[in-house]
Scaffold this active site. Structure first.
Site, PDB file in Angstrom:
ATOM      1  N   HIS A 121       7.236   6.752  -9.609  1.00 17.67           N
ATOM      2  CA  HIS A 121       6.951   5.411 -10.129  1.00 17.67           C
ATOM      3  C   HIS A 121       6.339   4.536  -9.038  1.00 17.67           C
ATOM      4  O   HIS A 121       6.811   4.562  -7.894  1.00 17.67           O
ATOM      5  CB  HIS A 121       8.244   4.715 -10.558  1.00 17.67           C
ATOM      6  N   ASN A 152       9.787  10.326  -2.546  1.00 19.57           N
ATOM      7  CA  ASN A 152      10.196   9.599  -3.749  1.00 19.57           C
ATOM      8  C   ASN A 152      11.703   9.364  -3.802  1.00 19.57           C
ATOM      9  O   ASN A 152      12.168   8.244  -4.012  1.00 19.57           O
ATOM     10  CB  ASN A 152       9.744  10.390  -4.979  1.00 19.57           C
ATOM     11  N   ASP A 251      -2.027  -6.110   7.575  1.00 20.99           N
ATOM     12  CA  ASP A 251      -3.407  -5.895   8.020  1.00 20.99           C
ATOM     13  C   ASP A 251      -3.723  -4.404   8.163  1.00 20.99           C
ATOM     14  O   ASP A 251      -4.815  -3.960   7.794  1.00 20.99           O
ATOM     15  CB  ASP A 251      -3.648  -6.589   9.369  1.00 20.99           C
ATOM     16  N   GLU A 254      -4.165  -2.976   4.706  1.00 20.70           N
ATOM     17  CA  GLU A 254      -5.446  -3.430   4.147  1.00 20.70           C
ATOM     18  C   GLU A 254      -6.603  -2.615   4.716  1.00 20.70           C
ATOM     19  O   GLU A 254      -7.506  -2.191   3.973  1.00 20.70           O
ATOM     20  CB  GLU A 254      -5.668  -4.911   4.482  1.00 20.70           C
ATOM     21  N   ASP A 260      -7.653  -6.248  -0.070  1.00 16.97           N
ATOM     22  CA  ASP A 260      -7.236  -7.545   0.475  1.00 16.97           C
ATOM     23  C   ASP A 260      -5.958  -7.948  -0.237  1.00 16.97           C
ATOM     24  O   ASP A 260      -5.971  -8.378  -1.387  1.00 16.97           O
ATOM     25  CB  ASP A 260      -8.303  -8.623   0.296  1.00 16.97           C
ATOM     26  N   GLN A 270      -2.211 -16.070   5.605  1.00 19.39           N
ATOM     27  CA  GLN A 270      -2.463 -14.621   5.642  1.00 19.39           C
ATOM     28  C   GLN A 270      -2.628 -14.124   7.075  1.00 19.39           C
ATOM     29  O   GLN A 270      -2.098 -13.072   7.452  1.00 19.39           O
ATOM     30  CB  GLN A 270      -3.728 -14.265   4.850  1.00 19.39           C
ATOM     31  N   GLU A 274       0.211 -11.427   7.917  1.00 21.71           N
ATOM     32  CA  GLU A 274      -0.328 -10.072   7.746  1.00 21.71           C
ATOM     33  C   GLU A 274      -0.430  -9.311   9.062  1.00 21.71           C
ATOM     34  O   GLU A 274      -0.570  -8.092   9.064  1.00 21.71           O
ATOM     35  CB  GLU A 274      -1.689 -10.126   7.052  1.00 21.71           C
TER      36      GLU A 274
END
Ligand code: MN
Ligand code: MN
Length: 283
Positions: A121, A152, A251, A254, A260, A270, A274
């Site tokens: 999931h 998991n 970061d 990302e 983003d 951010q 981040e």
């Protein structure tokens, strides 16, 4: 209006406003219960059949950035607060998602069988137990990724448990998770795809958790000191069960996943939150 009249009126208005705010602030569920995309759409996904590799699928229970050609989400985003945690039993009704645009392959409940990977999931079953319908929605195959069983059931499961511990302690969370890369090692060895190539096995599974005390106006309450937990795990059955050892920065996720995250926050916020790696408690 003379100042002497204006001032009592303004004071009365302030008192009324303060009363209204304090009443709202004790609302146990916050005001954004179903706003699963409040902190942003990580890939700019759109709800159009012409966007098969970056398709936006919105349900009241969670939102998905779906990749048709990988047969799995790129990301899933949801809000989790105390009202989401109820007594609905686990439905276990894994099934194809017939809400996908016509003509797209619908990953079947049986497509992972024998692959050595779990139907992992993204939005967890146990995060959606307010109603049977909420829980059942988490079993759509468009919410699943092929996940190494030890990832998991142990690493990821422990992190999910910790998220609910935070909620039971009076917090509400914004959770965004997903997977990227190609090739993982399950209980039957390394695979790049399963289901005859219809589902990509990711190399990494990541999660970002924004922790706020239950309240309102959530975007405005995220500051440079808000706790944000970012975790990036290898999709490898030999990984550690200690999710805290896989903490990283938003970061870094990302950059690795090409997204983003938290884009609805001011860039000034951010840039601080981040860049940080969480070092708080893990259970
Ligand atoms: Mn960033
Ligand atoms: Mn961002």
């Amino acid at each position: 209006m003379p100042y002497s009249l204006l001032r009592p009126a303004a004071l009365a208005a302030l008192v009324l406003l303060a009363a209204a705010c304090s009443k709202k602030d004790v609302t146990p569920t916050g005001d954004d219960r179903n706003d699963n995309l409040l902190l942003g759409n990580p890939s700019g996904a759109v709800a159009s059949p012409n966007s098969p590799t970056n398709y936006l699928l919105v349900r009241s229970q969670y939102a998905v950035g779906y990749h048709r050609d990988q047969g799995k989400p790129t990301w899933v985003s949801w809000h989790l607060d105390p009202a989401d945690l109820g007594s609905a039993p686990r439905q276990d009704d894994f099934r194809a998602d017939t809400d996908l645009p016509s003509g797209w392959y619908q990953v079947k409940a049986t497509d992972y069988v024998g692959s050595g990977f779990d139907r992992g999931h993204n939005c967890p079953s146990a995060d959606r137990t307010a109603t049977v319908a909420d829980n059942s929605a988490t079993f759509l195959m468009s919410n699943m990724m092929p996940q190494a069983p030890n990832n998991n059931q142990q690493t990821w499961g422990n992190l999910e448990d910790y998220c609910r511990t935070l909620v039971r302690a009076g917090n509400e969370l914004y959770v965004i998770c997903g997977s990227y890369g190609r090739g993982g090692t399950g209980s039957a060895g390394y695979q790049t795809t399963i289901a005859g190539g219809k589902v990509t096995v990711p190399a990494h599974c990541w999660k970002v958790v924004v922790v706020l005390p239950v309240g309102n106006d959530d975007v405005s309450r995220v500051t440079s000191s808000t706790r944000i937990i970012a975790v990036n795990t290898p999709n490898d059955n030999g990984l550690s069960s200690a999710w805290g050892s896989y903490r990283t920065s938003v970061d870094a996720i990302e950059a690795a996943a090409g997204l983003d995250l938290l884009s609805a926050l001011p860039t000034s916020v951010q840039s601080v939150v981040e860049a940080r790696t969480d070092s708080g408690p893990t259970n």
